[in-house]
Design a protein around this motif. Structure first.
Motif, PDB file in Angstrom:
ATOM      1  N   ALA A  89       0.855  -1.192   0.000  1.00 50.45           N
ATOM      2  CA  ALA A  89       0.000   0.000   0.000  1.00 50.45           C
ATOM      3  C   ALA A  89       0.887   1.237   0.000  1.00 50.45           C
ATOM      4  CB  ALA A  89      -0.894  -0.002   1.247  1.00 50.45           C
ATOM      5  N   GLY A 110      -2.977   6.211   0.540  1.00 51.91           N
ATOM      6  CA  GLY A 110      -3.700   6.787  -0.603  1.00 51.91           C
ATOM      7  C   GLY A 110      -3.927   5.779  -1.722  1.00 51.91           C
ATOM      8  N   GLU A 111      -4.517   6.282  -2.790  1.00 53.53           N
ATOM      9  CA  GLU A 111      -4.856   5.400  -3.909  1.00 53.53           C
ATOM     10  C   GLU A 111      -3.616   5.055  -4.721  1.00 53.53           C
ATOM     11  OE1 GLU A 111      -8.345   6.312  -6.036  1.00 53.53           O
ATOM     12  OE2 GLU A 111      -9.361   5.813  -4.148  1.00 53.53           O
ATOM     13  N   LEU A 112      -3.616   3.870  -5.258  1.00 51.24           N
ATOM     14  CA  LEU A 112      -2.535   3.407  -6.133  1.00 51.24           C
ATOM     15  C   LEU A 112      -3.031   3.460  -7.578  1.00 51.24           C
ATOM     16  CD1 LEU A 112      -1.515   0.326  -3.982  1.00 51.24           C
ATOM     17  CD2 LEU A 112      -0.136   2.392  -4.336  1.00 51.24           C
ATOM     18  N   PRO A 113      -2.112   3.489  -8.554  1.00 51.83           N
ATOM     19  CA  PRO A 113      -2.557   3.516  -9.956  1.00 51.83           C
ATOM     20  C   PRO A 113      -3.443   2.307 -10.284  1.00 51.83           C
ATOM     21  CG  PRO A 113      -0.215   3.995  -9.816  1.00 51.83           C
ATOM     22  CD  PRO A 113      -0.646   3.573  -8.447  1.00 51.83           C
ATOM     23  N   THR A 114      -4.395   2.540 -11.146  1.00 53.05           N
ATOM     24  CA  THR A 114      -5.316   1.463 -11.525  1.00 53.05           C
ATOM     25  C   THR A 114      -4.603   0.428 -12.385  1.00 53.05           C
ATOM     26  OG1 THR A 114      -5.999   2.704 -13.447  1.00 53.05           O
ATOM     27  CG2 THR A 114      -7.348   2.936 -11.469  1.00 53.05           C
ATOM     28  N   ASP A 124      -9.711  -2.984  -5.818  1.00 52.65           N
ATOM     29  CA  ASP A 124      -9.154  -2.457  -4.568  1.00 52.65           C
ATOM     30  C   ASP A 124      -8.111  -1.404  -4.932  1.00 52.65           C
ATOM     31  OD1 ASP A 124      -7.929  -1.906  -2.200  1.00 52.65           O
ATOM     32  OD2 ASP A 124      -7.728  -3.987  -1.560  1.00 52.65           O
ATOM     33  N   SER A 125      -8.488  -0.143  -4.854  1.00 52.92           N
ATOM     34  CA  SER A 125      -7.611   0.923  -5.354  1.00 52.92           C
ATOM     35  C   SER A 125      -6.502   1.286  -4.366  1.00 52.92           C
ATOM     36  CB  SER A 125      -8.439   2.174  -5.659  1.00 52.92           C
ATOM     37  OG  SER A 125      -9.076   2.611  -4.466  1.00 52.92           O
ATOM     38  N   LYS A 126      -6.514   0.692  -3.181  1.00 51.57           N
ATOM     39  CA  LYS A 126      -5.508   1.080  -2.182  1.00 51.57           C
ATOM     40  C   LYS A 126      -4.516  -0.014  -1.840  1.00 51.57           C
ATOM     41  CE  LYS A 126      -8.111   4.772  -0.200  1.00 51.57           C
ATOM     42  NZ  LYS A 126      -8.613   5.437   0.977  1.00 51.57           N
ATOM     43  N   ARG A 127      -4.686  -1.181  -2.429  1.00 52.75           N
ATOM     44  CA  ARG A 127      -3.765  -2.266  -2.090  1.00 52.75           C
ATOM     45  C   ARG A 127      -3.429  -3.082  -3.334  1.00 52.75           C
ATOM     46  NH1 ARG A 127      -6.020  -5.796   2.565  1.00 52.75           N
ATOM     47  NH2 ARG A 127      -7.483  -6.212   0.908  1.00 52.75           N
ATOM     48  N   TYR A 128      -2.174  -3.438  -3.436  1.00 49.46           N
ATOM     49  CA  TYR A 128      -1.744  -4.410  -4.455  1.00 49.46           C
ATOM     50  C   TYR A 128      -1.378  -5.702  -3.734  1.00 49.46           C
ATOM     51  CZ  TYR A 128      -0.864  -0.646  -7.907  1.00 49.46           C
ATOM     52  OH  TYR A 128      -0.965   0.395  -8.781  1.00 49.46           O
TER      53      TYR A 128
END
Ligand code: FES
Length: 351
Positions: free
Chosen positions: A78, A83-87, A114-118
């Protein structure tokens, strides 16, 4: 390249209210898809070039063992500020820069929504070059830098960009990672799919627990029980109208390729570099020191030079990430030393 196919104005709906395509049109569409797929591989760097190359700091939020033999670990990443991560879309990967400076690529295997976690997963390779071992030693709270996501394994869902009617996935071991989000997307969209999941043994296969809910669609085939699977086994569950997505080691992809029908969509990502065909031995000179190194006919420049320059940066070793590009005398664009070679003459590398 855009090719428009003629579409008849009035198509009768079938019993379920869907529109029935002309059989000839379907064959043409599938041939076109297969052709476009080949073009995508020929121009893989163009596909990657559409992506995001920014460097982003991330923090490891969680670490989990995913295979019974404990050789596969997943990491949840994260942004440090939450914050948000790239889509990203199914099939994408990120470059991970480790504390040592090594860079490795890992497929994203979490939920694109899930825009906040890879989520990534890493198989520990004891006799490898150290990247996977370094990753396995990282604990929650460790910081990394990533680049991407980029997508060199694009996924087109039947009815949403693909003319196929069914999906067949083939995953070899850690090759399950790019397949997981594809499979979940297909499931969410109600597209019929099947999968063969293969590896050395059940203990070596990651995410088996997570896949349990799809057991009726997945055939697990392991070498310790049935030997190396044939193309026929790898295609268990596929149909003549399937698009096939495969990720795994080179022998699995090769075997599968021999069994796939010529007019089928066949998309694959393999772990290893493409084989060198008709290579010849040549010499490279390192401009800094004047040292000359012989590159064998079946060897990459990267592999030949690395023992003398262990600090050389590289990542994918397949010619699409661009990390290994070095300047070359007489070649203004430089050269990707993991895959590009000389036809015979000596090359002077700007390193
Ligand atoms: S290491 Fe990725 S292009 Fe060479």
């Amino acid at each position: 390249m855009n090719v428009m196919l003629p579409i008849p104005e009035k198509l009768p709906p079938d019993l379920y209210g869907r529109r029935e395509r002309d059989p000839l049109l379907r064959v043409l569409e599938r041939l076109m898809n297969a052709h476009m797929h080949s073009l995508r591989f020929l121009h893989r760097r163009d596909v990657v070039g559409e992506s995001n190359d920014r460097r982003l700091p991330v923090v490891i939020m969680a670490r989990r063992v995913e295979a019974h033999d404990e050789n596969v670990v997943s990491f949840i990443l994260a942004a440090p500020d939450g914050g948000e991560l790239p889509t990203w879309r199914a099939g994408a990967h990120i470059d991970v820069e480790m504390p040592s400076g090594r860079t490795r690529q890992y497929s994203l295997c979490g939920d694109p929504a899930d825009s906040k976690r890879y989520r990534i997963a890493v198989r520990r390779i004891p006799n490898g070059e150290g990247g996977s071992i370094e990753m396995h030693e990282l604990a929650p709270g460790s910081r990394l830098t990533i680049r991407g996501p980029r997508n060199a394994f694009a996924f087109a869902v039947p009815g949403h960009g693909s003319a196929a009617e069914h999906l067949h996935f083939v995953a070899g071991g850690i090759g399950i990672t790019p397949i997981l989000p594809m499979m979940r997307l297909a499931h969410r969209l109600g597209v019929d799919w099947s999968m063969v999941y293969t590896g050395r043994s059940k203990d070596s296969l990651p995410f088996l627990g997570e896949l349990a809910e799809f057991r009726s669609r997945i055939a697990v085939v392991t070498d310790d029980e049935g030997g190396m699977p044939s193309a026929e086994v790898l295609l268990t569950g596929s149909r003549s109208d399937s698009a096939i997505y495969a990720c795994g080691p080179m022998p699995m992809i090769d075997t599968l390729g021999k069994g796939v029908q010529a007019d089928s969509e066949f998309h694959f990502e393999r772990f290893s570099p493409p084989p060198i065909v008709n290579g010849v031995e040549f010499e490279v000179e390192l401009a800094d020191t004047g040292q000359r190194i012989t590159v064998a006919a079946n060897q990459s420049v990267l592999d030949a030079v690395k023992p003398f320059r262990p600090d050389l940066a590289y990542s994918c070793k397949q010619g699409f990430c661009g990390t290994c590009r070095v300047g070359v005398e007489g070649r203004p664009e430089g050269m990707l030393i993991c895959t590009e070679r000389s036809a015979g003459g000596r090359l002077v590398l700007d390193i």
